[in-house]
Design a protein around this motif. Structure first.
Motif, PDB file in Angstrom:
ATOM      1  N   THR A 170       0.746  -1.253  -0.131  1.00  0.00           N
ATOM      2  CA  THR A 170      -0.147   0.134   0.022  1.00  0.00           C
ATOM      3  C   THR A 170       0.832   1.058  -0.133  1.00  0.00           C
ATOM      4  O   THR A 170       0.552   2.293  -0.735  1.00  0.00           O
ATOM      5  CB  THR A 170      -0.933   0.186   1.072  1.00  0.00           C
ATOM      6  OG1 THR A 170      -0.283  -0.330   2.330  1.00  0.00           O
ATOM      7  CG2 THR A 170      -2.104  -0.794   1.080  1.00  0.00           C
ATOM      8  N   LEU A 171       2.034   1.069   0.607  1.00  0.00           N
ATOM      9  CA  LEU A 171       2.944   2.377   0.823  1.00  0.00           C
ATOM     10  C   LEU A 171       3.981   2.518  -0.536  1.00  0.00           C
ATOM     11  O   LEU A 171       4.144   3.592  -1.067  1.00  0.00           O
ATOM     12  CB  LEU A 171       3.734   2.274   1.896  1.00  0.00           C
ATOM     13  CG  LEU A 171       4.658   3.417   2.199  1.00  0.00           C
ATOM     14  CD1 LEU A 171       4.077   4.854   2.377  1.00  0.00           C
ATOM     15  CD2 LEU A 171       5.746   3.285   3.639  1.00  0.00           C
ATOM     16  N   GLN A 172       4.555   1.219  -0.839  1.00  0.00           N
ATOM     17  CA  GLN A 172       5.250   1.418  -1.848  1.00  0.00           C
ATOM     18  C   GLN A 172       4.577   1.848  -3.354  1.00  0.00           C
ATOM     19  O   GLN A 172       5.031   2.298  -4.146  1.00  0.00           O
ATOM     20  CB  GLN A 172       6.027   0.109  -2.411  1.00  0.00           C
ATOM     21  CG  GLN A 172       6.837   0.233  -3.537  1.00  0.00           C
ATOM     22  CD  GLN A 172       7.797  -0.958  -3.987  1.00  0.00           C
ATOM     23  OE1 GLN A 172       8.529  -0.919  -4.570  1.00  0.00           O
ATOM     24  NE2 GLN A 172       7.595  -2.193  -3.310  1.00  0.00           N
ATOM     25  N   GLY A 173       3.132   1.357  -3.243  1.00  0.00           N
ATOM     26  CA  GLY A 173       2.409   1.467  -4.572  1.00  0.00           C
ATOM     27  C   GLY A 173       1.987   3.094  -4.509  1.00  0.00           C
ATOM     28  O   GLY A 173       2.025   3.611  -5.542  1.00  0.00           O
ATOM     29  N   TYR A 197       2.309 -10.568  -5.137  1.00  0.00           N
ATOM     30  CA  TYR A 197       3.308  -9.585  -5.037  1.00  0.00           C
ATOM     31  C   TYR A 197       2.906  -8.579  -6.116  1.00  0.00           C
ATOM     32  O   TYR A 197       2.726  -7.397  -5.984  1.00  0.00           O
ATOM     33  CB  TYR A 197       4.734 -10.095  -4.987  1.00  0.00           C
ATOM     34  CG  TYR A 197       5.615  -9.010  -5.152  1.00  0.00           C
ATOM     35  CD1 TYR A 197       6.083  -7.802  -4.434  1.00  0.00           C
ATOM     36  CD2 TYR A 197       6.236  -8.872  -6.538  1.00  0.00           C
ATOM     37  CE1 TYR A 197       6.733  -6.776  -4.731  1.00  0.00           C
ATOM     38  CE2 TYR A 197       7.162  -7.902  -6.856  1.00  0.00           C
ATOM     39  CZ  TYR A 197       7.457  -6.803  -5.956  1.00  0.00           C
ATOM     40  OH  TYR A 197       8.436  -5.856  -6.325  1.00  0.00           O
ATOM     41  N   GLY A 198       3.334  -9.006  -7.564  1.00  0.00           N
ATOM     42  CA  GLY A 198       3.062  -8.320  -8.616  1.00  0.00           C
ATOM     43  C   GLY A 198       1.838  -7.571  -8.545  1.00  0.00           C
ATOM     44  O   GLY A 198       1.550  -6.273  -9.053  1.00  0.00           O
ATOM     45  N   THR A 199       0.628  -8.456  -8.787  1.00  0.00           N
ATOM     46  CA  THR A 199      -0.635  -8.068  -9.082  1.00  0.00           C
ATOM     47  C   THR A 199      -1.200  -6.888  -7.787  1.00  0.00           C
ATOM     48  O   THR A 199      -1.851  -5.922  -8.052  1.00  0.00           O
ATOM     49  CB  THR A 199      -1.637  -9.012  -9.107  1.00  0.00           C
ATOM     50  OG1 THR A 199      -1.563  -9.823  -7.854  1.00  0.00           O
ATOM     51  CG2 THR A 199      -1.516  -9.993 -10.273  1.00  0.00           C
ATOM     52  N   GLY A 200      -0.721  -7.273  -6.630  1.00  0.00           N
ATOM     53  CA  GLY A 200      -1.258  -6.278  -5.379  1.00  0.00           C
ATOM     54  C   GLY A 200      -0.375  -5.072  -5.610  1.00  0.00           C
ATOM     55  O   GLY A 200      -0.872  -3.883  -5.219  1.00  0.00           O
ATOM     56  N   LEU A 201       1.165  -5.245  -6.226  1.00  0.00           N
ATOM     57  CA  LEU A 201       1.668  -3.670  -6.146  1.00  0.00           C
ATOM     58  C   LEU A 201       1.126  -2.932  -7.222  1.00  0.00           C
ATOM     59  O   LEU A 201       1.021  -1.802  -7.072  1.00  0.00           O
ATOM     60  CB  LEU A 201       3.179  -4.010  -6.261  1.00  0.00           C
ATOM     61  CG  LEU A 201       4.068  -2.782  -6.444  1.00  0.00           C
ATOM     62  CD1 LEU A 201       3.910  -1.681  -5.430  1.00  0.00           C
ATOM     63  CD2 LEU A 201       5.613  -3.312  -6.291  1.00  0.00           C
ATOM     64  N   ALA A 202       0.884  -3.524  -8.159  1.00  0.00           N
ATOM     65  CA  ALA A 202       0.546  -2.928  -9.484  1.00  0.00           C
ATOM     66  C   ALA A 202      -1.203  -2.282  -9.143  1.00  0.00           C
ATOM     67  O   ALA A 202      -1.320  -1.016  -9.626  1.00  0.00           O
ATOM     68  CB  ALA A 202       0.181  -3.961 -10.623  1.00  0.00           C
ATOM     69  N   GLU A 203      -1.833  -3.107  -8.446  1.00  0.00           N
ATOM     70  CA  GLU A 203      -3.135  -2.253  -8.116  1.00  0.00           C
ATOM     71  C   GLU A 203      -3.017  -0.956  -7.235  1.00  0.00           C
ATOM     72  O   GLU A 203      -3.785  -0.100  -7.295  1.00  0.00           O
ATOM     73  CB  GLU A 203      -4.193  -3.484  -7.346  1.00  0.00           C
ATOM     74  CG  GLU A 203      -5.424  -3.095  -7.067  1.00  0.00           C
ATOM     75  CD  GLU A 203      -6.273  -2.559  -8.219  1.00  0.00           C
ATOM     76  OE1 GLU A 203      -7.192  -1.837  -8.101  1.00  0.00           O
ATOM     77  OE2 GLU A 203      -6.038  -3.042  -9.325  1.00  0.00           O
ATOM     78  N   ASN A 204      -2.245  -1.154  -6.161  1.00  0.00           N
ATOM     79  CA  ASN A 204      -1.983  -0.102  -5.425  1.00  0.00           C
ATOM     80  C   ASN A 204      -1.198   0.988  -5.922  1.00  0.00           C
ATOM     81  O   ASN A 204      -1.726   2.487  -5.834  1.00  0.00           O
ATOM     82  CB  ASN A 204      -0.971  -0.422  -4.130  1.00  0.00           C
ATOM     83  CG  ASN A 204      -1.955  -1.061  -3.049  1.00  0.00           C
ATOM     84  OD1 ASN A 204      -2.428  -0.724  -2.244  1.00  0.00           O
ATOM     85  ND2 ASN A 204      -1.504  -2.713  -2.945  1.00  0.00           N
ATOM     86  N   ALA A 205      -0.258   0.761  -7.157  1.00  0.00           N
ATOM     87  CA  ALA A 205       0.034   2.081  -7.914  1.00  0.00           C
ATOM     88  C   ALA A 205      -0.906   2.582  -8.629  1.00  0.00           C
ATOM     89  O   ALA A 205      -1.063   3.860  -9.136  1.00  0.00           O
ATOM     90  CB  ALA A 205       1.341   1.413  -8.733  1.00  0.00           C
ATOM     91  N   LYS A 206      -1.833   1.424  -9.108  1.00  0.00           N
ATOM     92  CA  LYS A 206      -2.975   2.195 -10.191  1.00  0.00           C
ATOM     93  C   LYS A 206      -3.869   3.125  -9.441  1.00  0.00           C
ATOM     94  O   LYS A 206      -4.182   4.070 -10.055  1.00  0.00           O
ATOM     95  CB  LYS A 206      -3.551   1.084 -10.874  1.00  0.00           C
ATOM     96  CG  LYS A 206      -4.746   1.231 -11.749  1.00  0.00           C
ATOM     97  CD  LYS A 206      -5.392   0.186 -12.238  1.00  0.00           C
ATOM     98  CE  LYS A 206      -6.533   0.326 -13.117  1.00  0.00           C
ATOM     99  NZ  LYS A 206      -7.394  -0.942 -13.692  1.00  0.00           N
ATOM    100  N   LYS A 207      -4.256   2.602  -8.178  1.00  0.00           N
ATOM    101  CA  LYS A 207      -5.108   3.455  -7.502  1.00  0.00           C
ATOM    102  C   LYS A 207      -4.301   4.985  -7.291  1.00  0.00           C
ATOM    103  O   LYS A 207      -5.274   5.768  -7.487  1.00  0.00           O
ATOM    104  CB  LYS A 207      -5.238   2.954  -6.113  1.00  0.00           C
ATOM    105  CG  LYS A 207      -6.432   1.749  -6.207  1.00  0.00           C
ATOM    106  CD  LYS A 207      -6.426   1.129  -4.884  1.00  0.00           C
ATOM    107  CE  LYS A 207      -7.082  -0.250  -4.746  1.00  0.00           C
ATOM    108  NZ  LYS A 207      -7.341  -0.823  -3.425  1.00  0.00           N
ATOM    109  N   GLN A 208      -3.128   4.933  -6.990  1.00  0.00           N
ATOM    110  CA  GLN A 208      -2.657   6.248  -6.700  1.00  0.00           C
ATOM    111  C   GLN A 208      -2.633   7.260  -8.106  1.00  0.00           C
ATOM    112  O   GLN A 208      -2.646   8.206  -7.963  1.00  0.00           O
ATOM    113  CB  GLN A 208      -1.115   6.084  -6.206  1.00  0.00           C
ATOM    114  CG  GLN A 208      -0.293   7.453  -5.636  1.00  0.00           C
ATOM    115  CD  GLN A 208      -1.338   7.839  -4.463  1.00  0.00           C
ATOM    116  OE1 GLN A 208      -2.130   6.966  -3.783  1.00  0.00           O
ATOM    117  NE2 GLN A 208      -0.877   9.130  -4.114  1.00  0.00           N
TER     118      GLN A 208
END
Length: 420
Positions: A170-173, A197-208
């Motif tokens: 959530t933070l790195q994204g 890992y990949g899909t979770g980080l991508a989703e958080n980055a996308k939200k931001q």
């Protein structure tokens, strides 16, 4: 990051493999005091704290292993040089975690559980941890990862026995998304490793990105074991993004040449902690000049680097070393405060030693306070930590790195702290 010589100390004996399937639960409702679950009996305290590691000696994250092992070794030396835990030296056993293409992690966990290990440090890969977390916590043993960032662990039903010193994505994204937007990119393409890992980080980055007014014009997941990534790169090219986020592991060495072949070098590329490595021996000079990436973790100070190099003279980078060190120190302090090496007791005290008491920053400072019957708050090299009820650090730091013309990361790093 340079892939260092894998010549650190480790234990190579493996036991027979057995079943270790994992499934996400709804919450962390079970408390550590419940002890064993149906998966096995909790290890009883015998007065000697036994710590084992399952960190990558082989596989797609092998480049992360050396600094993680070194961080644990530096902590063990500091602990034992200052009286150990409960008056006895802490015992350490290093094992390989491999990656998700092998069953090495399961075999390593079996060995550590047979040896009545109290705390297991690892794995580095979120997917590897998800494959063994039920086996570890089901046996009533504490697991602390220095590098798991998947958001899946925040709500995982781990019976209160899983912790991590690295922040969830959530933070790195958020930091990655902000970085991409701040660099003037409106349309973003993502090449995403198809795992938690990949899909979770991508989703958080996308939200931001989208909350900041940008648009993810293509998000393409891929199989890391694929022989060729031309098709996935072609999908990104067709979307014509301003920037490309590559969220993956060692397969990045196969993806980058395809990006170059398809004329995408004019786009801005962004890497993440799973692939922000030293590529000086992999790509022609200048391939990555000016491209950026994010990496959870506070700055590794010069004096601590020297301590790490004393543990492993071949060390070339320091990723997740401070998180590995802090995980080990916290386990020892929790056992000392609990007055027991029983994993259930250690788990209950991991939260209390990380927040809400008198500040201390070294094992000796903290253990002296504990012996004086003081409540402590260990602030580590990776940050204040302050475990929340989910076993996540309440706040953490993300570094923003830039590549130089030699495809190595430049020393000028910008650090951004944030609450989880």
């Amino acid at each position: 990051m340079i892939r260092p010589n894998l010549g650190w100390r480790s234990v190579a004996v493996l036991s027979a493999a057995c079943l270790a399937l994992s499934a996400c639960g709804d919450n962390k409702a079970d408390s550590p005091s419940t002890g064993a679950t149906s998966g096995g009996a909790a290890a009883a305290g015998d007065g000697v704290l036994k710590i084992g590691t399952i960190l990558p000696q082989t596989g797609s994250l092998a480049f992360l292993g050396p600094p993680e092992f070194a961080g644990v070794d530096v902590a063990i030396k500091e602990i034992n040089d200052n009286g150990g835990v409960l008056g006895k030296p802490v015992q350490i056993t290093h094992m390989d975690s491999g990656d998700t293409s092998t069953d090495i992690a399961t075999q390593s966990v079996n060995k550590l559980l047979t040896d009545k290990t109290d705390v297991i440090i690892g794995a580095a890969s979120s997917s590897v941890s998800l494959s063994v977390i039920d086996k570890i916590t089901g046996a009533g043993v504490v697991e602390i990862s220095p590098a798991n960032t998947s958001t899946a662990f925040t709500t995982y039903n781990d019976h209160g026995l899983y912790f991590r010193t690295a922040p969830p994505d959530t933070l790195q994204g958020r930091v990655l998304g902000d970085l991409i937007l701040q660099d003037g990119n409106a349309n973003v393409g993502m090449l995403v490793l198809n795992d938690s890992y990949g899909t979770g980080l991508a989703e958080n980055a996308k939200k931001q990105i989208e909350s900041g007014g940008g648009k993810v014009v293509a998000s393409v997941t891929y199989d890391p074991k694929a022989a060729d990534f031309s098709g996935e790169v072609g999908q990104i090219k067709a979307a014509n993004p301003d920037a490309i986020a590559i969220i993956g592991f060692d397969e990045t060495k196969k993806i980058v040449p395809k990006l170059v072949e398809q004329g995408l070098k004019s786009k801005k590329w962004y890497f993440v902690d799973g692939n922000i490595a030293d590529y000086s021996k992999d790509f022609p000079a200048g391939t990555l000049t000016g491209y950026k990436g994010t990496q959870p973790g506070a700055e590794t100070k010069a004096d601590f680097k020297q301590r790490l190099l004393a543990a492993n003279k071949d060390l070339k980078d320091f990723n997740y070393a401070v998180e590995s060190y802090d995980a080990t120190i916290l386990a020892a302090l929790a056992a000392e405060e609990a007055g027991s090496d029983n994993p259930a007791e250690i788990a209950k005290h991991l939260i209390t030693v990380s927040k809400g008491g008198e500040k201390c920053t070294t094992y000796k400072q903290c253990v002296d306070l504990i012996k004086a019957k003081k409540d402590i708050d260990y602030d580590g090299l990776s940050g204040p930590i302050s475990f929340n009820d989910a076993g996540d650090p309440a706040e953490a730091t993300i570094g923003v790195y830039t590549y130089g013309p030699d495809n190595k990361l430049l020393p000028d790093v910008k650090y951004q702290a944030g609450k989880i």
